[in-house]
Motif scaffolding. Structure first.
Motif, mmCIF file in Angstrom:
data_model
loop_
_atom_site.group_PDB
_atom_site.id
_atom_site.type_symbol
_atom_site.label_atom_id
_atom_site.label_comp_id
_atom_site.label_asym_id
_atom_site.label_seq_id
_atom_site.Cartn_x
_atom_site.Cartn_y
_atom_site.Cartn_z
ATOM 1 N N ILE A 84 -4.360 20.865 -2.279
ATOM 2 C CA ILE A 84 -5.351 20.236 -1.407
ATOM 3 C C ILE A 84 -4.736 20.106 -0.023
ATOM 4 O O ILE A 84 -3.727 19.415 0.156
ATOM 5 N N GLY A 85 -5.317 20.780 0.944
ATOM 6 C CA GLY A 85 -4.843 20.708 2.321
ATOM 7 C C GLY A 85 -5.420 19.509 3.046
ATOM 8 O O GLY A 85 -6.494 19.006 2.691
ATOM 9 N N LEU A 86 -4.726 19.057 4.058
ATOM 10 C CA LEU A 86 -5.146 17.878 4.812
ATOM 11 C C LEU A 86 -6.519 18.075 5.456
ATOM 12 O O LEU A 86 -7.296 17.132 5.562
ATOM 13 N N TYR A 105 -5.041 13.159 -4.278
ATOM 14 C CA TYR A 105 -5.353 13.182 -5.709
ATOM 15 C C TYR A 105 -5.562 11.752 -6.203
ATOM 16 O O TYR A 105 -4.853 10.843 -5.793
ATOM 17 N N ASN A 106 -6.528 11.582 -7.132
ATOM 18 C CA ASN A 106 -6.724 10.277 -7.755
ATOM 19 C C ASN A 106 -7.492 10.471 -9.055
ATOM 20 O O ASN A 106 -8.683 10.783 -9.034
ATOM 21 N N GLY A 119 -1.043 10.584 -1.899
ATOM 22 C CA GLY A 119 -1.604 10.907 -0.604
ATOM 23 C C GLY A 119 -0.608 10.693 0.515
ATOM 24 O O GLY A 119 0.603 10.594 0.290
ATOM 25 N N MET A 120 -1.143 10.627 1.719
ATOM 26 C CA MET A 120 -0.353 10.504 2.941
ATOM 27 C C MET A 120 -0.952 9.396 3.799
ATOM 28 O O MET A 120 -2.166 9.196 3.804
ATOM 29 N N ALA A 121 -0.094 8.704 4.528
ATOM 30 C CA ALA A 121 -0.564 7.697 5.480
ATOM 31 C C ALA A 121 0.156 7.872 6.802
ATOM 32 O O ALA A 121 1.324 8.271 6.835
#
Length: 135
Positions: free
Chosen positions: A23-25, A42-43, A55-57
Motif C-alpha cells: 500500500i503506497g502513501l 493496514y488494520n 501506519g505512519m505519522a
C-alpha cells in the motif's frame, strides 16, 4: 485555544483478513488534527493475529498524536526522521532517525516532536490469535 490532538487508532478485529501486497502513501488519506497527520496502511486480522494495525505519522514541531495512553496490544514505533521524546512506562528518551520503541500491552507510552522540523515515525501494534500452535 484549540482542542488537544487525540488521534488514536484502534485495532479492527472485525475487518476482513488483511490482503498480501503493498500500500503506497498516495493511495490512503490522512487523519489530520493540529499539526499531526496519521496514515493507516493496514488494520485488521491476519492468519496469525486477531488484529494488527500499522501506519505512519508526521508530527509538526511541538505536536503529539495523543496524550500518553495504553492499550492491550503490543506496539513497535520506528523514527524515520526528525527528533522528539518518547515516554515509555515513565522513562522519557530523546529519539531521532533509527530509534525504535517497543511497549508491551498495557504500558503507558506517548511521543512528542521536540525538534525544529517534522518528525516522521512508523508504528505497528498487534494482538495474537489465541490457540495457534507454536512452531
Amino acid at each position: 485555544m484549540s482542542e488537544p490532538t487525540d488521534i488514536v487508532i484502534d485495532v479492527d478485529r472485525s475487518a476482513a483478513t488483511l490482503p498480501d501486497g503493498v500500500i503506497g502513501l498516495g493511495s490512503i488519506s490522512a487523519d489530520v488534527q493540529d499539526g499531526c497527520r496519521v496514515f493507516v496502511h493496514y488494520n485488521g486480522p491476519t492468519d496469525q493475529l486477531s488484529g494488527m494495525c500499522a501506519g505512519m505519522a508526521v508530527l509538526d514541531p511541538g505536536a503529539s498524536p495523543h496524550p500518553p495512553h495504553r492499550h492491550p496490544e503490543e506496539e513497535i514505533l520506528v523514527i524515520a526522521g526528525g527528533t522528539g521524546e518518547i515516554d515509555c512506562d515513565g522513562t522519557v528518551t530523546q529519539v531521532g532517525p533509527g530509534s525504535m520503541m517497543f511497549c508491551a500491552g498495557g504500558v503507558l507510552h506517548g511521543i512528542v516532536n521536540t525538534g525544529p522540523v517534522p518528525l516522521t515515525f512508523y508504528w505497528s501494534k498487534w494482538s495474537a490469535r489465541p490457540g495457534l500452535p507454536t512452531p
